[in-house]
Design an enzyme around this catalytic site. Structure first.
Site, PDB file in Angstrom:
ATOM      1  CE  LYS A   1      -4.034   1.827   2.631  1.00  0.00           C
ATOM      2  NZ  LYS A   1      -4.503   1.836   4.048  1.00  0.00           N
TER       3      LYS A   1
ATOM      4  NE  ARG B   1      -6.360   8.238  10.127  1.00  0.00           N
ATOM      5  CZ  ARG B   1      -5.797   7.243   9.510  1.00  0.00           C
ATOM      6  NH1 ARG B   1      -6.316   6.769   8.395  1.00  0.00           N
ATOM      7  NH2 ARG B   1      -4.712   7.088   9.706  1.00  0.00           N
TER       8      ARG B   1
ATOM      9  CB  SER C   1       4.724   9.909  11.704  1.00  0.00           C
ATOM     10  OG  SER C   1       3.677  10.033  10.735  1.00  0.00           O
TER      11      SER C   1
ATOM     12  CG  ASP D   1      -0.045   0.274   9.429  1.00  0.00           C
ATOM     13  OD1 ASP D   1      -0.509   1.157  10.013  1.00  0.00           O
ATOM     14  OD2 ASP D   1       0.421   0.496   8.215  1.00  0.00           O
TER      15      ASP D   1
ATOM     16  CE  LYS E   1      -0.886   3.885  12.172  1.00  0.00           C
ATOM     17  NZ  LYS E   1      -0.180   4.041  10.954  1.00  0.00           N
TER      18      LYS E   1
ATOM     19  NE  ARG F   1      -5.690   0.451  12.660  1.00  0.00           N
ATOM     20  CZ  ARG F   1      -4.775   0.675  11.801  1.00  0.00           C
ATOM     21  NH1 ARG F   1      -3.454   0.589  11.801  1.00  0.00           N
ATOM     22  NH2 ARG F   1      -5.414   0.775  10.278  1.00  0.00           N
TER      23      ARG F   1
ATOM     24  NE  ARG G   1      -3.232  -1.521   8.444  1.00  0.00           N
ATOM     25  CZ  ARG G   1      -2.850  -2.027   7.389  1.00  0.00           C
ATOM     26  NH1 ARG G   1      -2.975  -3.450   6.937  1.00  0.00           N
ATOM     27  NH2 ARG G   1      -2.243  -1.309   6.249  1.00  0.00           N
TER      28      ARG G   1
END
Length: 454
Positions: free
Chosen positions: A24, A125, A171, A324, A351, A355, A399
């Site tokens: 990705k 976000r 990041s 991830d 995220k 998460r 995810r």
């Protein structure tokens, strides 16, 4: 899109070979660098998930010609650095956090104006971490939702200012946005990271002809310097299989008794292999074969055999190499014996969903003992998972959805999730691929199929 509830259940051993979609991160960057290059960039193996397609549409809106030639084969005729046009309509990125943030870097370095928007998840976000350095480079946030969120309108400067910027958190998205803006700045733009993050942007900028240098900085960091105003050259890109997508089949085979599978052609960049390192520490039987290089990235087939796992302590400095993969690691930890502590997961709170909270809630719903202490997730595995209970809330997070469908393949009772629709953002063929290996996954409104994977 309407919700698509799904359920997974014990299905016997997983066997066979499979190839997961193209990476990705590289897919997003291939399209963006194709836009910023002069000439025709050819891409093989592009991930055709909704997130990447949104980036392709944005590249077209900024002036590129973007064409799909066949499955995974795309052509981008770019306009070059400094020659972008303001899009006529809002750039809708759907659920694509990476695509939207990288494209903010592109727009923020050019004298154009664009409005960014997305779905409910993207609107929640934070974008301020991207906007702060772009404003230092001369960009103007014309308007934004509360907290610097989308929908927002960004206007780039007439002359972009090269800066030296130390990222406030590890990041790759922040780093990449600054470097992409710096392409249209005279002089040298420098990004300093205290913790090294995935380096696809630096590698691919070099492949397209930019002058980029990378040096160590501190104990774990790096300083990346980019000479601005290059003429990027169109090139050929072969996208390797995505290690973040491979993680689901990998863990499914580890926790499902009797399983043995091969996942083909997966990128094994050392800044993306934290999950494999951790699983091997837990006792996983995971080996690499046919190791070779494709487009500057090491790739290999991953051979996975079902294994008895033990809990481990995962250090915080490993987080950038597996950010991830923590949801699916939590699933592996639930089937392990003993306590697994995953440290320093503050980035999981920003995220597609929070998460950290979502994984914790899902574990509890499936009868797994887990707790959060600060930014650490602690899972106490007992060698098996009860499953059952109420459907796991996925919070529009692909995810989370895939991780808990994997859990159901080896739990005592089936595991249900409230929505599988968003899986298409990163892994459109997840369900048929897993069924091809022998997994029992039912999606509301779909007929279950079994067969050999390709």
């Amino acid at each position: 899109m309407p919700p698509s509830p799904a359920r997974s259940r014990r299905s016997g051993a997983l066997t066979g070979r499979a190839r997961v979609p193209g990476d990705k991160s590289i897919s997003h960057r291939s399209l963006i660098l194709g836009l910023l290059s002069v000439g025709e960039t050819r891409i093989e193996g592009l991930l055709e998930g909704e997130d990447v397609l949104a980036t392709g549409r944005a590249c077209a809106a900024l002036g590129a010609t973007v064409e799909r030639l066949a499955a995974g084969r795309w052509r981008v005729s770019g306009v070059g650095v400094g020659a972008l046009k303001s899009p006529a309509e809002t750039l809708d990125f759907g659920n694509a956090g990476t695509g939207s943030r990288l494209m903010m870097g592109v727009v923020g370095g050019h004298p154009i104006e664009a409005t960014f928007d997305g779905d409910a998840s993207l609107r929640s976000r934070p974008m301020r971490r991207i906007l702060d350095p772009l404003e230092k480079m001369g960009a103007l946030v014309v308007s934004a939702a509360e907290g610097g969120r989308v929908p927002l309108t960004l206007r780039g400067p007439n002359r972009t200012i090269p800066i030296t910027y130390e990222t406030p958190a590890p990041s790759a998205q922040i780093k990449s946005a600054v470097l992409l803006a710096g392409l249209n700045a005279p002089g040298v733009t420098t990004v300093i990271e205290r913790e090294a993050t995935r380096d696809h942007t630096e590698r691919m900028l070099k492949a397209f002809g930019a002058e980029v240098t990378v040096e160590p900085h501190g104990a774990h960091g790096r300083a990346i310097r980019l000479v601005g105003e290059p003429e990027l050259r169109a090139t050929q890109i072969s996208v390797p299989a995505d290690p973040s997508s491979a993680a689901f089949a990998l863990v499914a085979a580890l926790v499902t008794p009797g399983s043995e599978i091969v996942i083909e052609g997966v990128m094994t960049n050392p800044l993306r292999t934290g999950l494999m390192t951790t699983l091997i520490e837990m006792g996983a039987d995971v080996t690499l074969s046919d190791v070779h290089e494709v487009g500057g990235e090491e790739v290999a087939d991953i051979v996975v055999r079902a294994s008895r796992l033990a809990g481990v302590d995962v250090p915080p400095e490993r987080a950038p190499t597996m950010i991830d993969e923590y949801p699916i690691l939590a699933v592996a930890a639930a089937f392990a014996e003993g306590e697994t502590r995953m440290r320093g997961l503050h980035e999981l709170r920003v995220k597609e969903s929070d998460r950290l909270a979502a994984v914790h809630a899902g574990l509890l719903a499936c009868g797994v003992e887990a707790r959060i202490e600060g930014d650490d997730l602690i899972v106490t595995g007992k060698g098996g998972v009860p499953g059952g209970g109420e459907p796991v809330a996925t919070h529009l997070d692909h995810r989370i959805a895939m991780s808990f469908l994997v859990m159901g393949l080896a739990s005592e009772r089936p595991v249900a999730i409230d929505d599988a629709a968003m899986i298409a953002t990163s892994f459109p063929d997840f369900v048929p691929l897993m069924r091809g290996l022998g997994a029992a996954i039912d999606v509301e409104g779909q007929v279950e199929l079994h067969g050999a994977s390709s």
